[in-house]
Design a protein around this motif. Structure first.
Motif, PDB file in Angstrom:
ATOM      1  N   ASP A  30       0.825  -1.200   0.000  1.00 25.70           N
ATOM      2  CA  ASP A  30       0.000   0.000   0.000  1.00 25.70           C
ATOM      3  C   ASP A  30       0.867   1.262   0.000  1.00 25.70           C
ATOM      4  O   ASP A  30       0.574   2.224  -0.714  1.00 25.70           O
ATOM      5  N   ARG A  31       1.958   1.255   0.781  1.00 29.85           N
ATOM      6  CA  ARG A  31       2.864   2.400   0.783  1.00 29.85           C
ATOM      7  C   ARG A  31       3.507   2.592  -0.585  1.00 29.85           C
ATOM      8  O   ARG A  31       3.637   3.718  -1.071  1.00 29.85           O
ATOM      9  N   GLN A  32       3.914   1.490  -1.222  1.00 33.29           N
ATOM     10  CA  GLN A  32       4.506   1.584  -2.558  1.00 33.29           C
ATOM     11  C   GLN A  32       3.499   2.142  -3.557  1.00 33.29           C
ATOM     12  O   GLN A  32       3.842   2.975  -4.392  1.00 33.29           O
ATOM     13  N   TYR A  33       2.282   1.687  -3.474  1.00 34.35           N
ATOM     14  CA  TYR A  33       1.228   2.156  -4.379  1.00 34.35           C
ATOM     15  C   TYR A  33       1.005   3.653  -4.210  1.00 34.35           C
ATOM     16  O   TYR A  33       0.932   4.405  -5.188  1.00 34.35           O
ATOM     17  N   LYS A  34       0.907   4.102  -2.970  1.00 34.80           N
ATOM     18  CA  LYS A  34       0.666   5.517  -2.710  1.00 34.80           C
ATOM     19  C   LYS A  34       1.848   6.368  -3.159  1.00 34.80           C
ATOM     20  O   LYS A  34       1.662   7.461  -3.708  1.00 34.80           O
ATOM     21  N   ARG A  69       4.243  10.175  -7.191  1.00 28.72           N
ATOM     22  CA  ARG A  69       5.256  10.479  -8.198  1.00 28.72           C
ATOM     23  C   ARG A  69       4.619  10.769  -9.545  1.00 28.72           C
ATOM     24  O   ARG A  69       5.029  11.691 -10.249  1.00 28.72           O
ATOM     25  N   THR A  70       3.617   9.988  -9.921  1.00 24.66           N
ATOM     26  CA  THR A  70       2.986  10.214 -11.214  1.00 24.66           C
ATOM     27  C   THR A  70       2.192  11.507 -11.219  1.00 24.66           C
ATOM     28  O   THR A  70       2.102  12.172 -12.242  1.00 24.66           O
ATOM     29  N   ARG A  71       1.638  11.895 -10.112  1.00 23.79           N
ATOM     30  CA  ARG A  71       0.902  13.161 -10.042  1.00 23.79           C
ATOM     31  C   ARG A  71       1.859  14.341 -10.157  1.00 23.79           C
ATOM     32  O   ARG A  71       1.538  15.349 -10.764  1.00 23.79           O
ATOM     33  N   LYS A  72       3.049  14.212  -9.605  1.00 27.61           N
ATOM     34  CA  LYS A  72       4.011  15.301  -9.641  1.00 27.61           C
ATOM     35  C   LYS A  72       4.650  15.414 -11.021  1.00 27.61           C
ATOM     36  O   LYS A  72       4.999  16.498 -11.464  1.00 27.61           O
TER      37      LYS A  72
END
Length: 97
Positions: free
Chosen positions: A62-66, A71-74
């Protein structure tokens, strides 16, 4: 004589009440201590260890997913989508009324 016997009974009853309350408190305290030891022993069972490992693995995923989402949003610029773009003409101005 009757008054003296009544006073003895009251004194005996008071002593018995305090003994009963003390025994009840000792039983509750012993039960609480035994319960904590039982809970510690239950945590060491193989099933509990396996479940805690699964829970830790799920939290790591879950931490990796978040972090990937962040990163993709930035990385991507904010682009405004225009669903009516193909319908409008090349002129963006609004018609005058």
């Amino acid at each position: 004589m009757l008054a003296c016997g009544l006073q003895n009974r009251v004194a005996i009853m008071a002593i018995m009440r305090s003994l009963i309350v003390g025994a009840a408190l000792a039983g509750v305290l012993a039960g609480c201590l035994a319960g904590t030891n039982y809970a510690k022993a239950a945590d060491d069972s193989p099933v509990a260890v396996e479940q805690s490992e699964k829970k830790k693995a799920a939290e790591a995923i879950d931490r990796q997913y978040k972090s990937t989402l962040e990163r993709t949003r930035k990385d991507t610029p904010a682009v405004r989508a225009d669903p009516w773009q193909s319908i409008r003409g090349p002129d963006d101005s609004k018609p005058k009324r």
